[in-house]
Scaffold this active site. Structure first.
Site, PDB file in Angstrom:
ATOM      1  N   ASP A 185       0.907  -1.145   0.000  1.00 52.65           N
ATOM      2  CA  ASP A 185       0.000   0.000   0.000  1.00 52.65           C
ATOM      3  C   ASP A 185       0.943   1.191   0.000  1.00 52.65           C
ATOM      4  O   ASP A 185       1.604   1.465   1.011  1.00 52.65           O
ATOM      5  CB  ASP A 185      -0.851  -0.005   1.270  1.00 52.65           C
ATOM      6  CG  ASP A 185      -1.755   1.199   1.343  1.00 52.65           C
ATOM      7  OD1 ASP A 185      -1.347   2.282   0.878  1.00 52.65           O
ATOM      8  OD2 ASP A 185      -2.871   1.082   1.867  1.00 52.65           O
ATOM      9  N   HIS A 186       1.055   1.874  -1.145  1.00 48.44           N
ATOM     10  CA  HIS A 186       2.144   2.846  -1.256  1.00 48.44           C
ATOM     11  C   HIS A 186       2.028   3.997  -0.245  1.00 48.44           C
ATOM     12  O   HIS A 186       3.006   4.662   0.058  1.00 48.44           O
ATOM     13  CB  HIS A 186       2.284   3.364  -2.697  1.00 48.44           C
ATOM     14  CG  HIS A 186       1.274   4.404  -3.069  1.00 48.44           C
ATOM     15  ND1 HIS A 186       0.010   4.083  -3.495  1.00 48.44           N
ATOM     16  CD2 HIS A 186       1.325   5.760  -3.071  1.00 48.44           C
ATOM     17  CE1 HIS A 186      -0.658   5.202  -3.753  1.00 48.44           C
ATOM     18  NE2 HIS A 186       0.111   6.231  -3.509  1.00 48.44           N
ATOM     19  N   HIS A 248      -5.712   2.785   1.632  1.00 46.94           N
ATOM     20  CA  HIS A 248      -4.989   3.962   2.131  1.00 46.94           C
ATOM     21  C   HIS A 248      -5.650   4.588   3.377  1.00 46.94           C
ATOM     22  O   HIS A 248      -4.986   4.875   4.366  1.00 46.94           O
ATOM     23  CB  HIS A 248      -4.879   5.036   1.049  1.00 46.94           C
ATOM     24  CG  HIS A 248      -4.307   4.537  -0.253  1.00 46.94           C
ATOM     25  ND1 HIS A 248      -3.357   3.565  -0.320  1.00 46.94           N
ATOM     26  CD2 HIS A 248      -4.568   4.890  -1.545  1.00 46.94           C
ATOM     27  CE1 HIS A 248      -3.040   3.343  -1.592  1.00 46.94           C
ATOM     28  NE2 HIS A 248      -3.770   4.128  -2.347  1.00 46.94           N
TER      29      HIS A 248
END
Ligand code: BG6
Length: 517
Positions: A185-186, A248
């Protein structure tokens, strides 16, 4: 090229090596790491894809990506040439075992050349529907079995709903141990997101007030000004809840609400995060419309050139997909009982901003004269994730002058001003962590599934009852009006970022308008 002595020889095998993610994110991040002395002395990048390409053609394409997206700005040809020598292309069909056997041979060749065992990082940069199958083939080819050396990196979305996420996790688990699986999950790689833990747990000041006694509500916002860009056909099957909230925003919620970790061990931190998701009060089907609001953007006005969502490429003209989602959640535990957590995200909103806003309660007794406190505003702590990276604490001060008048002011911490170095891109941090075999910033299986479990009633209700008012917000606004209905108290609000960006608050006009009432 400069090197990181602690990193072991590594082969990156990127499935989807000719695709957009490799071009836009992965190779620029690896290049930047190499320039920052953060790559091993021996490494190789093997891009695997089905199209016919030579090493040279692929390198030219990737060079173009690095010029556009590298954090380093201008890239010297000599720097690129040195890095490009590590990149190779392998044409292959992901459904055929011999593709994987060929990869195995490449790794063995590297081992002979470098005279040591190599770490193998299999990166899934393909369409999500291929993830399970690739994992299975890697297992069959014997490439997954060394738990110390082999790792698989999986990009979000992890599934489309709870059932498909569980199926994918099962396919991964059949071939890899959980310790070998890195779910990206960047957002977790962003400096400002990692800083939430530093801020909360490296300072004794804030933790004592980080609870229901002092916090009135928490708002988590990820607002974008862009539309769906070139990703209409993906997005129309996903929507804001799957695309942003399940991953996010849920990650941010976990970091803000979790209990202090005992150590910086990956599983210890991930346990504490999962505890938050387990404590979130489930939303029952019949409560969805009280707890969740969806929206879809239309044109700003009929004559405006920016397209409405239903006019975008790849989007159905009668699409029911939400481009905006807002939720009200409660975390049922001792720390957070009764404190609403408001989450919102959307495309084509007024400003681009991602932030966490902690709004504190009013003082228990207002001892100042009524006139003095006309401009009173709740104290707020805003952790700004992007584009302004920093923290703002807003509180009351005495306005200069003979009279006692309260005036909200800000204390600011700004990353750029405080640190003389630029923040690495999230992918740099995450790829470096994969090389180091550190899974702290990656999603564990139970966390992914717990997040899906919470959102399933909302997804199911929204699917079962198509919205009859889409598009219900104009591009450039803050989303549908109905979002206001989620706020449980009149003092709560969806903070508007410009208010926080301004260095002074517009209190005089507030005072003036109150006085005339
Ligand atoms: C991605 C979503 O995960 O995050 C995109 O799929 C979104 O729709 C993007 O635009 C936002 O990330 P960032 O880092 O640009 O805020």
């Amino acid at each position: 090229m400069k090197i990181d002595d602690q990193l072991e020889p590594t082969v990156f095998i990127i499935f989807g090596g000719a695709g957009d993610l490799t071009w836009r994110k992965l190779v620029p991040a690896l290049f930047d790491l190499s320039q920052d002395r953060s790559m091993p002395a021996n490494f190789s990048v093997i891009a695997v894809d089905h199209i016919d390409l030579s090493d040279e053609k692929l390198r030219r394409r990737l060079h173009d990506g690095v010029k556009k997206f590298s954090r380093k700005g201008m890239v010297k040809n000599s720097q690129w040439d040195e890095f490009a020598g590590h990149i190779h292309y392998q044409q292959g069909d992901f459904n055929k075992l011999h593709t994987y056997m060929a990869m195995g041979e490449q790794c063995t060749k590297m081992e002979k050349q470098w005279g040591t065992k190599v770490h193998r990082i299999f990166y899934m940069a393909t369409t999500p529907s291929m993830f399970g199958e690739i994992a299975e083939h890697l297992g069959k080819a014997g490439l997954a079995k060394d738990q110390k050396l082999a790792r698989i990196v999986v990009e979000k979305p992890i599934g489309y709903d709870l059932e498909s996420a569980t199926a994918l996790n099962t396919a991964l688990a059949a071939n890899f141990d959980e310790s070998q699986i890195f779910r990206i999950d960047h957002y977790l790689g962003k400096e400002t997101v990692q800083n939430i833990l530093a801020f909360r747990f490296a300072n004794p000041l804030f933790e004592p007030i980080w609870n229901r006694r002092y916090v009135d509500c928490v708002t988590i916002t990820a607002a974008e000004t862009v539309g769906v860009e070139y990703r209409g056909s993906y997005y129309d099957h996903a929507g804001a809840l799957r695309d942003m909230v399940q991953n996010h925003l849920m990650q941010l919620l976990c970091l803000v609400a979790m209990e202090p970790m005992v150590s910086f061990d990956a599983n210890e931190i991930r346990n504490k995060k999962v505890d938050v998701l387990h404590a979130v009060r489930p939303i029952h089907h019949d409560e969805v419309y009280q707890c969740a609001v969806r929206g879809q953007y239309g044109r700003a006005s009929a004559s405006n050139k920016i397209l409405g969502y239903r006019e975008e490429d790849g989007v159905a003209p009668n699409s029911n997909t939400e481009t905006f989602a807002a939720l009200r959640l409660f975390v049922d535990n001792w720390r957070w009982q009764g404190v609403p957590f408001y989450l919102r995200t959307g495309k084509r909103l007024t400003w681009q901003v991602s932030e966490v806003c902690i709004q504190f309660r009013a003082v228990p007794h207002q001892s100042f004269p009524f006139e003095a406190s006309l401009g009173w505003q709740p104290s707020r702590l805003v952790m700004s994730i992007q584009p302004d990276e920093g923290i703002v604490l807003s509180f009351q001060a005495k306005y200069p002058g003979p009279k006692m008048q309260l005036w909200p002011v800000d204390m600011r911490f700004n990353y750029r001003e405080s640190f003389a170095i630029s923040s690495p891109d999230a992918y740099e941090t995450l790829l470096w962590d994969v090389m180091k075999n550190d899974s702290t910033l990656f999603m564990r299986v139970d966390q992914v599934e717990a997040a899906w479990r919470l959102l399933m009633p909302v997804l199911e209700m929204w699917k079962a009852t198509p919205s009859n008012d889409f598009p219900n917000y104009a591009s450039g606004t803050w989303g549908p009006e109905a979002t206001q209905g989620l706020l449980v108290q009149k003092e709560h609000c969806w903070p508007l970022p410009t208010e926080l960006k301004q260095s002074s608050h517009n209190v005089l006009s507030t005072v003036a308008s109150k006085k005339t009432k």
